[in-house]
Design a protein around this motif. Structure first.
Motif, PDB file in Angstrom:
ATOM      1  N   GLN A 163       0.927  -1.140  -0.120  1.00 34.45           N
ATOM      2  CA  GLN A 163       0.046   0.097  -0.146  1.00 34.45           C
ATOM      3  C   GLN A 163       0.809   1.131  -0.187  1.00 34.45           C
ATOM      4  N   LEU A 164       2.003   1.242   0.713  1.00 35.92           N
ATOM      5  CA  LEU A 164       2.944   2.478   0.648  1.00 35.92           C
ATOM      6  C   LEU A 164       3.257   2.778  -0.796  1.00 35.92           C
ATOM      7  N   ALA A 165       3.697   1.669  -1.466  1.00 35.84           N
ATOM      8  CA  ALA A 165       4.252   1.756  -2.623  1.00 35.84           C
ATOM      9  C   ALA A 165       3.107   2.216  -3.661  1.00 35.84           C
ATOM     10  N   SER A 166       1.879   1.707  -3.376  1.00 36.56           N
ATOM     11  CA  SER A 166       1.027   2.084  -4.444  1.00 36.56           C
ATOM     12  C   SER A 166       0.355   3.410  -4.365  1.00 36.56           C
ATOM     13  N   ARG A 167       0.582   4.004  -3.002  1.00 40.26           N
ATOM     14  CA  ARG A 167       0.230   5.411  -2.581  1.00 40.26           C
ATOM     15  C   ARG A 167       1.366   6.143  -3.240  1.00 40.26           C
ATOM     16  N   ALA A 168       2.508   5.892  -3.060  1.00 37.30           N
ATOM     17  CA  ALA A 168       3.825   6.565  -3.561  1.00 37.30           C
ATOM     18  C   ALA A 168       3.567   6.891  -5.253  1.00 37.30           C
ATOM     19  N   ARG A 169       3.288   5.400  -5.739  1.00 31.37           N
ATOM     20  CA  ARG A 169       3.105   5.206  -7.422  1.00 31.37           C
ATOM     21  C   ARG A 169       2.065   6.432  -7.708  1.00 31.37           C
ATOM     22  N   ARG A 170       0.931   6.424  -7.226  1.00 28.79           N
ATOM     23  CA  ARG A 170       0.001   7.631  -7.779  1.00 28.79           C
ATOM     24  C   ARG A 170       0.484   8.806  -7.325  1.00 28.79           C
ATOM     25  N   ARG A 171       1.045   9.436  -6.312  1.00 28.90           N
ATOM     26  CA  ARG A 171       1.662  10.713  -6.332  1.00 28.90           C
ATOM     27  C   ARG A 171       2.700  10.874  -7.381  1.00 28.90           C
ATOM     28  N   VAL A 172       3.764   9.817  -7.776  1.00 31.40           N
ATOM     29  CA  VAL A 172       4.743  10.172  -8.829  1.00 31.40           C
ATOM     30  C   VAL A 172       3.978  10.464 -10.077  1.00 31.40           C
ATOM     31  N   ARG A 173       3.122   9.410 -10.486  1.00 38.48           N
ATOM     32  CA  ARG A 173       2.293   9.534 -11.705  1.00 38.48           C
ATOM     33  C   ARG A 173       1.525  10.856 -11.737  1.00 38.48           C
ATOM     34  N   ASP A 174       0.958  11.342 -10.806  1.00 37.40           N
ATOM     35  CA  ASP A 174       0.216  12.494 -10.931  1.00 37.40           C
ATOM     36  C   ASP A 174       1.082  13.942 -10.845  1.00 37.40           C
ATOM     37  N   ALA A 175       2.263  13.697 -10.434  1.00 39.59           N
ATOM     38  CA  ALA A 175       3.027  15.012 -10.313  1.00 39.59           C
ATOM     39  C   ALA A 175       4.193  15.050 -11.425  1.00 39.59           C
ATOM     40  N   THR A 176       4.514  13.820 -11.745  1.00 43.13           N
ATOM     41  CA  THR A 176       5.684  13.967 -12.598  1.00 43.13           C
ATOM     42  C   THR A 176       5.713  14.328 -13.949  1.00 43.13           C
ATOM     43  N   PRO A 177       6.277  15.147 -14.662  1.00 39.04           N
ATOM     44  CA  PRO A 177       5.739  15.862 -15.934  1.00 39.04           C
ATOM     45  C   PRO A 177       6.496  14.881 -16.859  1.00 39.04           C
ATOM     46  N   SER A 178       5.774  14.880 -18.046  1.00 38.61           N
ATOM     47  CA  SER A 178       6.300  13.710 -18.962  1.00 38.61           C
ATOM     48  C   SER A 178       7.705  14.451 -19.674  1.00 38.61           C
ATOM     49  N   SER A 179       8.672  13.870 -20.317  1.00 40.33           N
ATOM     50  CA  SER A 179       9.615  14.685 -20.955  1.00 40.33           C
ATOM     51  C   SER A 179      10.078  13.776 -22.210  1.00 40.33           C
ATOM     52  N   ASP A 180      10.509  14.419 -23.317  1.00 43.81           N
ATOM     53  CA  ASP A 180      10.923  13.926 -24.607  1.00 43.81           C
ATOM     54  C   ASP A 180      12.543  13.290 -24.341  1.00 43.81           C
ATOM     55  N   PRO A 181      12.484  11.953 -24.263  1.00 46.23           N
ATOM     56  CA  PRO A 181      13.965  11.264 -24.254  1.00 46.23           C
ATOM     57  C   PRO A 181      15.038  11.778 -24.932  1.00 46.23           C
ATOM     58  N   ASP A 182      14.713  11.984 -26.293  1.00 48.90           N
ATOM     59  CA  ASP A 182      15.517  12.152 -27.280  1.00 48.90           C
ATOM     60  C   ASP A 182      16.209  13.432 -27.240  1.00 48.90           C
ATOM     61  N   LEU A 183      17.691  13.108 -26.964  1.00 42.22           N
ATOM     62  CA  LEU A 183      18.544  14.318 -26.841  1.00 42.22           C
ATOM     63  C   LEU A 183      18.763  15.266 -27.787  1.00 42.22           C
ATOM     64  N   GLY A 184      18.614  14.930 -29.058  1.00 38.71           N
ATOM     65  CA  GLY A 184      18.570  15.627 -30.314  1.00 38.71           C
ATOM     66  C   GLY A 184      17.596  16.673 -30.309  1.00 38.71           C
ATOM     67  N   ARG A 185      16.144  16.079 -30.185  1.00 38.10           N
ATOM     68  CA  ARG A 185      15.401  17.294 -29.981  1.00 38.10           C
ATOM     69  C   ARG A 185      15.314  18.182 -28.796  1.00 38.10           C
ATOM     70  N   GLN A 186      15.884  17.586 -27.673  1.00 39.31           N
ATOM     71  CA  GLN A 186      16.048  18.572 -26.545  1.00 39.31           C
ATOM     72  C   GLN A 186      17.006  19.538 -26.673  1.00 39.31           C
ATOM     73  N   LYS A 187      18.054  19.242 -27.564  1.00 39.82           N
ATOM     74  CA  LYS A 187      19.162  20.301 -27.828  1.00 39.82           C
ATOM     75  C   LYS A 187      18.365  21.391 -29.005  1.00 39.82           C
ATOM     76  N   GLN A 188      17.744  20.797 -29.820  1.00 40.39           N
ATOM     77  CA  GLN A 188      17.077  22.071 -30.626  1.00 40.39           C
ATOM     78  C   GLN A 188      16.360  22.911 -29.807  1.00 40.39           C
ATOM     79  N   VAL A 189      15.438  22.567 -28.760  1.00 39.65           N
ATOM     80  CA  VAL A 189      14.818  23.312 -28.009  1.00 39.65           C
ATOM     81  C   VAL A 189      15.591  24.322 -26.933  1.00 39.65           C
ATOM     82  N   LEU A 190      16.599  23.428 -26.528  1.00 42.13           N
ATOM     83  CA  LEU A 190      17.690  24.240 -25.558  1.00 42.13           C
ATOM     84  C   LEU A 190      18.245  25.246 -26.250  1.00 42.13           C
TER      85      LEU A 190
END
Length: 306
Positions: A163-190
Motif C-alpha cells: 500500500q505504501l508503494a501504491s500510494r507513492a506510485r499514484r503521487r509520482v504518476r500525478d506529479a511527474t511531468p512527461s519528458s521527451d527522451p531524445d537528446l537531439g530534440r532536447q538540444k533543438q529546444v535548448l
C-alpha cells in the motif's frame, strides 16, 4: 600457521571487496534515488560496505539483495532523521543535487547509465514523499525488490508495504511531468531558448516555453523562505526571469544533467549554477536551477579540475 591464517583472511576480504564492487553501481543508484544527493549516496554505500565487514558473509544467501536492503535501511534512517530535523517543509524552490555529465559521445556503458538515470523532475517528486513511501516505491518499482524483503525494513506487513508503494506510485504518476527522451530534440529546444535569452527576444522565449512551464530556482537555505519560496509558473513569468538573468545564459554551456540536457554556468572557474529542463512536444515544460554555492561546490563537473 599464523601467517597462513592471516593470508587466508586477507584473501577472503579481497574476494568480498570484489564482490561488493560488483554491486556498487546498483547500490549508488538506489541511494541516489532515496536521498537526492550523490555525495550522501556515496556515504550510504560506504556505510553498507562497513556493515558488510562486520557481518559473516557465510550467513548471507543473496549478497546483492542483502546489500540493497541494507543500503535502503541506511537511507531510510537518514531520511527519517532529515525529516525530524527539518523545521519547515520543503518549499517549491527546492532542487535536488543533479549529476552532471559530458556531451561528448558516450561509450555504450555510459549511454546505458544515462538511459537508466532518473530525472531531476522525478527527484523533486520523490523528495515530497514520506520516507517509508519513498523506500517502498524506489526499492520495488525501480529495483524490483519484493515486498516481502522491504517489509522488515519499514517494519510493516508485506500488504501494508504494498500500500505504501501504491500510494507513492499514484503521487509520482500525478506529479511527474512527461519528458521527451531524445537528446537531439532536447538540444533543438535548448538552443532556441539560449538564443532567445541571449538576444533578449521575449516573443521567441514565449514560443519555446510551454504556457504552463514551471521554474524552480534553489539558491540555498540562507535565502530559501526569506524571499521567494514559490516556483514561477507560466510562460510570461519565466520568460521575464530568463531575460533578467540573461547574462548567466550568455556564459552557459550545455551538458547532460541526469537523464537529459541542461546548462551549467561557470564564472572565473567557479560553477555558479546548474539547470535541468524537461521538454515535451518541442517546448520547455520545467526548469530546475540549483544556485546554492555550498552544494554546487560538492558537485563533480566533467573536464573541470580544482
Amino acid at each position: 600457521m599464523e601467517a597462513a591464517r592471516a593470508g587466508a583472511d586477507a584473501g577472503g576480504r579481497d574476494a568480498l571487496a570484489r564482490r561488493f564492487e560488483a554491486h556498487r553501481g546498483r547500490l549508488t543508484a538506489v541511494a541516489y534515488r532515496m536521498l537526492g544527493s550523490r555525495a550522501e549516496a556515496d556515504d550510504a554505500v560506504q556505510e553498507a560496505w562497513l556493515k558488510l565487514g562486520r557481518t559473516d558473509p557465510g550467513t548471507i544467501a543473496n549478497l546483492g539483495g542483502w546489500l540493497t536492503t541494507v543500503t535502503g535501511r541506511i537511507c531510510l534512517d537518514l531520511l527519517r532523521s532529515r525529516t525530524a530535523r527539518r523545521e519547515q517543509p520543503i518549499d517549491e524552490t527546492f532542487v535536488p543535487d543533479p549529476v552532471i555529465g559530458s556531451l561528448a559521445p558516450a561509450d555504450p556503458e555510459q549511454e546505458a547509465l544515462r538511459t537508466d538515470s532518473v530525472g531531476v523532475a522525478l527527484l523533486v517528486v520523490l523528495e515530497n514523499l514520506e520516507p517509508d513511501e519513498r523506500l517502498a516505491f524506489v526499492l520495488h518499482d525501480m529495483f524490483a525488490v519484493p515486498f516481502d524483503d522491504i517489509a522488515p525494513v519499514v517494519e510493516r506487513s508485506p500488504a501494508a508495504t504494498r500500500q505504501l508503494a501504491s500510494r507513492a506510485r499514484r503521487r509520482v504518476r500525478d506529479a511527474t511531468p512527461s519528458s521527451d527522451p531524445d537528446l537531439g530534440r532536447q538540444k533543438q529546444v535548448l538552443d532556441a531558448f539560449m538564443a532567445a535569452a541571449r538576444g533578449g527576444d521575449f516573443d521567441a522565449l514565449l514560443a519555446v516555453l510551454h504556457p504552463d512551464v514551471t521554474l524552480r530556482a534553489d539558491a540555498g537555505t540562507l535565502v530559501r523562505g526569506a524571499a521567494v519560496s514559490k516556483a514561477l509558473r507560466g510562460a510570461r513569468a519565466v520568460a521575464e526571469s530568463a531575460l533578467l538573468f540573461a547574462r548567466y545564459t550568455a556564459a552557459a554551456q550545455q551538458v547532460v544533467v541526469n537523464d537529459s540536457l541542461g546548462l551549467i554556468s561557470v564564472v572565473e572557474g567557479r560553477l555558479t549554477s546548474v539547470m535541468a529542463v524537461t521538454v515535451t512536444d518541442g517546448r520547455i515544460t520545467g526548469m530546475y536551477i540549483l544556485a546554492d554555492p555550498e552544494r554546487l561546490g560538492r558537485l563533480e563537473v566533467p573536464g573541470r579540475t580544482g
